[in-house]
Write an enzyme that holds these catalytic residues in place. Structure first.
Site, PDB file in Angstrom:
ATOM      1  N   LEU A  13       0.815  -1.217   0.000  1.00  0.00           N
ATOM      2  CA  LEU A  13       0.000   0.000   0.000  1.00  0.00           C
ATOM      3  C   LEU A  13       0.853   1.273   0.000  1.00  0.00           C
ATOM      4  CD1 LEU A  13      -2.612   1.685   0.560  1.00  0.00           C
ATOM      5  CD2 LEU A  13      -2.365   1.058   2.962  1.00  0.00           C
ATOM      6  N   GLY A  15       4.244   1.492  -0.294  1.00  0.00           N
ATOM      7  CA  GLY A  15       5.261   1.429  -1.340  1.00  0.00           C
ATOM      8  C   GLY A  15       4.726   1.874  -2.691  1.00  0.00           C
ATOM      9  N   TYR A 139       3.110  -7.906  17.381  1.00  0.00           N
ATOM     10  CA  TYR A 139       3.432  -6.934  16.328  1.00  0.00           C
ATOM     11  C   TYR A 139       3.883  -5.609  16.938  1.00  0.00           C
ATOM     12  CZ  TYR A 139       2.615  -3.738  12.390  1.00  0.00           C
ATOM     13  OH  TYR A 139       2.761  -2.788  11.402  1.00  0.00           O
ATOM     14  N   ASN A 168      -3.987   5.195  10.865  1.00  0.00           N
ATOM     15  CA  ASN A 168      -4.531   4.181   9.948  1.00  0.00           C
ATOM     16  C   ASN A 168      -4.429   4.620   8.487  1.00  0.00           C
ATOM     17  OD1 ASN A 168      -5.609   3.679  12.633  1.00  0.00           O
ATOM     18  ND2 ASN A 168      -6.896   2.144  11.664  1.00  0.00           N
ATOM     19  N   VAL A 169      -3.675   3.864   7.710  1.00  0.00           N
ATOM     20  CA  VAL A 169      -3.427   4.220   6.310  1.00  0.00           C
ATOM     21  C   VAL A 169      -4.447   3.501   5.424  1.00  0.00           C
ATOM     22  CG1 VAL A 169      -1.666   4.393   4.507  1.00  0.00           C
ATOM     23  CG2 VAL A 169      -0.970   4.200   6.918  1.00  0.00           C
ATOM     24  N   TRP A 204     -18.486  -5.183  11.083  1.00  0.00           N
ATOM     25  CA  TRP A 204     -18.095  -5.867  12.328  1.00  0.00           C
ATOM     26  C   TRP A 204     -17.903  -4.860  13.452  1.00  0.00           C
ATOM     27  CZ3 TRP A 204     -13.963 -10.044  10.616  1.00  0.00           C
ATOM     28  CH2 TRP A 204     -14.619 -11.038   9.873  1.00  0.00           C
TER      29      TRP A 204
END
Length: 317
Positions: A13, A15, A139, A168-169, A204
């Site tokens: 995304l 890159g 992570y 958040n990208v 969700w």
């Protein structure tokens, strides 16, 4: 000396967004060489392969984007894998960069690395003030260790290796996987499918958690600035301001509008919400770049949705 920039994770995304800015917006200066790597070029979890790749290209600058990533539910299930794989990747890339004499490395972190129990807004000084959220501690700690690594390289070798912390990208070339992706691309794919099948859109969670979203092209433009002009080892948060934070419901509404979806929207509250909020301060960025204009959220969402529809057959999903 002309810059030779190696970008790990160059097909993902962020890159792809950097490639766009470099090639289409003339983000690169005259004489610069840019090399965008993908997982096909080397297994960055293997030290020998990583070093051989860096010795082949001998970059002066590195943008390190490669990582094992996933959405909330995959992180919750595989914390050990996320820890080990990302620690290997990060150690190998930073060591290889140092071995070939790279002047600057800019790594990509995430706001999920900040302490779970904290005050808001979060800023760069609060990075190590407590444990991250339990859902993705593997992570988060692996990414946090890049900051430790950078500080140690500066202390021992005078290297100006640093990191950016985007919120958040989202944008074109994202992973639009419904079950395992991040929230916006997952919503886009779900909405596309619901519209096609004439079914309700099921979101969700409750829709109440709040997030700051940054368009991948805006992030790419800021990445180039950090690479060339940001002179600190300490990381910098790259984000829209607090006032531009939106709820997941507002994000879903923006997707629905951009996709022209006219069906029912339902919220599955049996699914986890994750962290309710992780509001980040962009005050440091604003001090450096008070002139920077972010793409409006709804415009960026429309461009992303249009890209997904146009590239549905080849998009990652």
């Amino acid at each position: 000396m002309s810059m030779k920039v190696l970008v790990t994770g160059g097909s993902g995304l962020v890159g792809q967004a950097i490639q766009h800015v470099v090639k289409e917006e003339r983000g690169a200066k005259e004489g610069e060489e840019w090399i965008f790597l993908s997982s096909k070029d080397a297994d960055l979890m293997k030290a020998e392969e990583t070093l051989a790749l860096f010795q082949k290209h001998r970059p002066t600058h590195v943008i390190h984007l490669a990582a094992m990533v996933g959405g909330l539910y995959r992180n919750m299930k595989y914390n050990l894998d996320f820890w080990r794989n990302n620690v290997y990747i990060n150690d190998n890339v930073l060591n290889a960069a140092h071995e070939v004499g790279a002047i600057k490395v800019v790594s990509c972190l995430s706001t999920c690395i900040f302490p779970d129990k904290t005050t808001y807004p979060i800023d760069e000084t609060m990075l190590h003030n407590g444990p991250p959220h339990e859902s993705n501690f593997g992570y988060s700690y692996a990414k946090r260790m890049i900051d430790i690594h950078n500080r140690a390289y500066f202390q021992e070798h005078g290297r100006f290796y640093t990191a950016v912390i985007p919120t958040n990208v989202f944008g074109p070339h994202d992973n639009f996987c419904i079950d395992d992706g991040h929230v916006v691309p997952g919503l886009i794919h779900k909405t596309y499918t619901a519209k096609k099948e004439g079914k309700p859109l099921v979101v969700w969670g409750s829709g109440k958690p709040r997030r700051q979203f940054i368009y991948s092209l805006d992030l790419a433009r800021l990445f180039l600035w950090v690479l060339c002009d940001y002179k600190e080892v300490e990381p910098i948060i790259l984000s829209v301001g607090e006032e531009d934070e939106v709820s997941i419901k507002e994000a879903a509404d923006a997707v629905v509008q951009a996709m022209g979806f006219e069906g029912a929207v339902e919220y599955d509250t049996s699914k986890s919400d994750g962290q309710f909020k992780k509001t980040a301060s962009n005050a440091k960025l604003c001090r450096y770049r008070p002139d920077f204009k972010f793409t409006p959220f709804k415009q960026a969402m429309k461009e992303t949705c249009d890209w997904f529809v146009a590239n549905y057959d080849t998009a990652r999903k």
